[in-house]
Design an enzyme around this catalytic site. Structure first.
Site, mmCIF file in Angstrom:
data_model
loop_
_atom_site.group_PDB
_atom_site.id
_atom_site.type_symbol
_atom_site.label_atom_id
_atom_site.label_comp_id
_atom_site.label_asym_id
_atom_site.label_seq_id
_atom_site.Cartn_x
_atom_site.Cartn_y
_atom_site.Cartn_z
ATOM 1 N N GLY A 182 48.235 33.039 43.423
ATOM 2 C CA GLY A 182 48.062 34.255 44.200
ATOM 3 C C GLY A 182 49.373 34.801 44.721
ATOM 4 O O GLY A 182 49.571 36.018 44.809
ATOM 5 N N ASN A 189 43.593 34.980 56.207
ATOM 6 C CA ASN A 189 43.445 33.562 55.892
ATOM 7 C C ASN A 189 43.371 32.678 57.129
ATOM 8 O O ASN A 189 42.877 31.554 57.065
ATOM 9 C CB ASN A 189 44.610 33.096 55.015
ATOM 10 C CG ASN A 189 45.961 33.420 55.622
ATOM 11 O OD1 ASN A 189 46.289 34.583 55.843
ATOM 12 N ND2 ASN A 189 46.759 32.402 55.887
ATOM 13 N N GLN A 227 41.650 35.208 49.873
ATOM 14 C CA GLN A 227 40.612 34.563 50.689
ATOM 15 C C GLN A 227 39.236 35.188 50.471
ATOM 16 O O GLN A 227 38.216 34.511 50.596
ATOM 17 C CB GLN A 227 40.980 34.643 52.173
ATOM 18 C CG GLN A 227 42.147 33.758 52.578
ATOM 19 C CD GLN A 227 41.825 32.279 52.477
ATOM 20 O OE1 GLN A 227 40.688 31.853 52.597
ATOM 21 N NE2 GLN A 227 42.847 31.469 52.250
ATOM 22 N N ALA A 283 42.543 30.983 41.884
ATOM 23 C CA ALA A 283 41.389 30.185 41.482
ATOM 24 C C ALA A 283 41.058 29.056 42.450
ATOM 25 O O ALA A 283 39.895 28.715 42.654
ATOM 26 C CB ALA A 283 41.623 29.604 40.086
ATOM 27 N N HIS A 284 42.088 28.447 43.064
ATOM 28 C CA HIS A 284 41.820 27.229 43.837
ATOM 29 C C HIS A 284 41.142 27.506 45.183
ATOM 30 O O HIS A 284 40.779 26.573 45.891
ATOM 31 C CB HIS A 284 43.098 26.410 44.021
ATOM 32 C CG HIS A 284 44.039 26.908 45.068
ATOM 33 N ND1 HIS A 284 44.120 26.332 46.319
ATOM 34 C CD2 HIS A 284 44.944 27.906 45.045
ATOM 35 C CE1 HIS A 284 45.053 26.962 47.018
ATOM 36 N NE2 HIS A 284 45.569 27.915 46.270
ATOM 37 N N THR A 316 54.020 31.023 28.101
ATOM 38 C CA THR A 316 52.840 30.452 27.460
ATOM 39 C C THR A 316 51.727 30.265 28.484
ATOM 40 O O THR A 316 51.942 29.729 29.565
ATOM 41 C CB THR A 316 53.184 29.089 26.820
ATOM 42 O OG1 THR A 316 54.225 29.289 25.858
ATOM 43 C CG2 THR A 316 51.967 28.488 26.136
ATOM 44 N N CYS A 321 53.598 24.247 63.509
ATOM 45 C CA CYS A 321 54.352 23.042 63.889
ATOM 46 C C CYS A 321 54.240 21.943 62.846
ATOM 47 O O CYS A 321 55.140 21.142 62.680
ATOM 48 C CB CYS A 321 53.868 22.531 65.249
ATOM 49 S SG CYS A 321 52.106 22.170 65.305
#
Length: 394
Positions: free
Chosen positions: A73, A153, A181, A202-203, A239, A327
């Site tokens: 992303g 997010n 998101q 995708a994740h 590729t 932090c």
């Protein structure tokens, strides 16, 4: 014995679904050909890419030739913003974004500032809403792009992207949205929104890491971001990550199947979690819009507590979550998002984000709440600030 994990950080990443992994495995083993090859082994993998492109396109209401696969992303955000900057710099060098964007957008804009571009950062209201009228006020004759994220997010606030697009197009300006998101969490159609470019990953929707996509509306021509071969119709060399692309396609297909029912169910779980925390723990503040938010996002600030201590204590109980403070990544600065919505530093430092998933259960949420009750009480009893506060109350 392996410690049981209660996973409440789905905004950071999601586990790959078994069906998605099964879709990917053949492209590591049996179907390993290079998609640019003309023999059958290559044609098989090329067909897998075409199928995935169709699935991703269908999931957001796009045409297959409007989907370009990227490495993530972040790359999609970089391509959209830097690509427009390069292609339209003779028209203007002014870009509008918001103060609560992901760093993939903020750091990209900061990079362009070093090249002489001017960036206007529109501030949200206290609930994280970017108002269209504020965006319109920021428009100048040399504005070439507006980039506002679909859903935040950290605090989960969802923007009215269709209205923001209307403002942009009214002034003949391109519009990009970071939908990393939002994609897979809420239903949308790019044609209804009328966005020019949209970033995905995708994740975040139970697919693999290392693969993203940029939707580019037909007719929009940002500069090529990755020079190399003729892949992605000569616009993104390299590729192709065939297994990742295949997994992305399957993950999108599964995410869109029954998405409105799933979103409604997860939102019910979210509201239960919010209500439970507010009822059982005093001196907390829900961050983000209460209704106009992602169905899986819960973000609270706990007064008199440091976010890092809260996270470490939760981890000891097997709970994976994230903080509104940076932090944990080596910085003591609180979240730029929480500061932008008006939280003072001392409250922003004590923030916690809990993001639930399809596999989250009520029992898991009850465990998190009971753990929070115990941890917050213990940490506050160690806090001089809380001790001073109690004295003033007495």
């Amino acid at each position: 014995m392996k410690k049981k994990i209660y996973y409440f950080d789905h905004a950071a990443t999601t586990p790959v679904k078994p069906e998605v992994l099964a879709e990917m495995i053949p492209y590591f083993t049996a179907h390993y050909g290079n998609p640019s090859s003309i023999y059958s082994l290559g044609r098989d993998t090329k067909e897998a890419i075409n199928t995935a492109r169709e699935r991703v396109a269908k999931g957001i209401g796009a045409k297959p030739n409007e989907i370009y696969f990227t490495g993530c992303g972040t790359e999609a955000d970089n391509w959209a913003i830097k690509g427009v900057a390069g292609a339209y710099k003779d028209k203007g060098r002014h870009i509008i974004t918001s103060a609560i964007e992901h760093h993939a957008v903020l750091h990209t804009c900061a990079s362009l500032e070093k090249e002489g571009f001017e960036i206007t950062y529109v501030n949200p209201d206290s609930e994280g809403i970017i108002h269209p009228e504020d965006v319109e006020k920021a428009i100048r004759p040399d504005t070439i792009l507006i980039s506002i994220m679909f859903a935040n997010n950290e605090i989960g606030t969802v923007q009215d992207i269709a209205s923001l697009c209307k403002i942009a197009h009214k002034h003949d300006i391109l519009f990009h949205t970071d939908a990393v998101q939002a994609t897979g969490a809420i239903y949308y159609n790019v044609k209804d929104l009328d966005v020019d470019m949209l970033s995905m990953s995708a994740h975040k929707l139970y697919g693999p890491k290392g693969i993203g996509a940029l939707y580019i509306k037909n007719g929009v021509r940002p500069d090529v971001f990755m020079d190399g071969g003729a892949q992605e119709r000569h616009r993104r060399g390299g590729t192709e990550n065939v297994a990742g692309i295949a997994g992305f396609g399957k993950a999108m297909e599964m995410a869109i199947d029954g998405i409105e029912e799933k979103s409604c169910y997860i939102a019910t779980m979210r509201d239960y979690l919010i209500q439970s925390i507010e009822e059982k723990i005093p001196y907390v503040k829900l961050n983000g819009h209460r209704e106009q938010r992602l169905p899986n996002n819960v973000n609270f600030s706990f007064r008199f507590i440091e976010g890092e201590s809260l996270l470490l204590s939760l981890d000891l109980k097997g709970i994976a979550a994230s903080s509104g403070s940076a932090c944990t990544s080596g910085s003591l600065d609180p979240s730029h998002v929480l500061l932008a919505i008006g939280l003072p530093h001392e409250i922003a430092h004590g923030s916690l984000r809990l993001t639930i998933g399809e596999e989250t259960t009520m029992e898991q949420m009850d465990y998190v709440v009971s753990s929070l009750v115990e941890i917050v009480e213990r940490l506050r009893n160690m806090s001089p600030l809380y001790e001073d506060f109690k004295k003033t109350q007495n």
